[in-house]
Design an enzyme around this catalytic site. Structure first.
Site, PDB file in Angstrom:
ATOM      1  NE  ARG A   1     -14.758   2.945   4.507  1.00  0.00           N
ATOM      2  CZ  ARG A   1     -13.521   2.619   4.186  1.00  0.00           C
ATOM      3  NH1 ARG A   1     -12.556   2.756   5.038  1.00  0.00           N
ATOM      4  NH2 ARG A   1     -13.220   2.148   2.995  1.00  0.00           N
TER       5      ARG A   1
ATOM      6  CE  LYS B   1      -4.257  -1.637   2.141  1.00  0.00           C
ATOM      7  NZ  LYS B   1      -5.226  -1.377   3.217  1.00  0.00           N
TER       8      LYS B   1
ATOM      9  CB  SER C   1      -6.597   5.506   6.156  1.00  0.00           C
ATOM     10  OG  SER C   1      -6.850   5.117   7.470  1.00  0.00           O
TER      11      SER C   1
END
Length: 163
Positions: A91, A42, A129
């Site tokens: 989410r 990432k 994030s």
């Protein structure tokens, strides 16, 4: 028997949504271990040490929560710490398929591991994030998205670090 849950993620940085999941997990389990992944794939904005520091500051006042860094399989880390539950946050529907596959994969590696999916409160459901990192790159407002302790750490960093 003590119910220990592991909450793995990159936490780059830890957000109010993550914090909400941690608080809710504490209502269900005796202990929560937040596992901060190195996550080279990432390419995190913050170093592992910075992410661990931010997470420790954000949860410092909570009992029965600890933070560890890791660079191995989540199920191996869980076994090392005596955790039999993995916490994953959802989410939106878009998270569900990925998280479901990950849960099945982890269970295939160790069938004593259960995954529990928790949804943050609606007011935190849009926070990710990656959206926070994008805002930070433009020096935009993030105070409403991050725990106060995390915002203070980020605010004290050199703006070149946030690019």
């Amino acid at each position: 028997m003590k119910r220990i849950a592991l909450y793995p993620g990159t936490f780059d940085p830890i957000t109010n949504g993550h914090y909400d999941i941690i608080e809710r997990a504490l209502g269900l389990f005796d202990e929560v271990i937040i596992a901060v992944a190195i996550s080279r794939d990432k390419k995190p904005m913050f170093t592992l040490d910075e992410r661990i520091e931010m997470t420790n500051k954000a949860i410092g006042h909570l009992d029965n929560v600890s933070v560890v860094g890791f660079d191995n399989l989540t199920v191996e880390l869980a076994k090392t710490h005596g955790a039999t539950i993995l916490i994953r946050g959802l989410r939106a529907v878009s998270d569900f398929e990925y998280e479901l596959q990950l849960g099945y994969l982890n269970n295939s590696l160790d069938d004593s591991i259960e995954t529990v999916y928790l949804m943050p409160k609606l007011k935190h459901a849009f926070i990710s994030s990656s959206s926070v990192r994008n805002l930070l790159k433009f020096n935009a407002k993030t105070e409403h998205l991050l725990p106060k302790e995390v915002q203070e750490i980020i605010g004290s960093m050199d703006s070149c670090t946030l690019q």
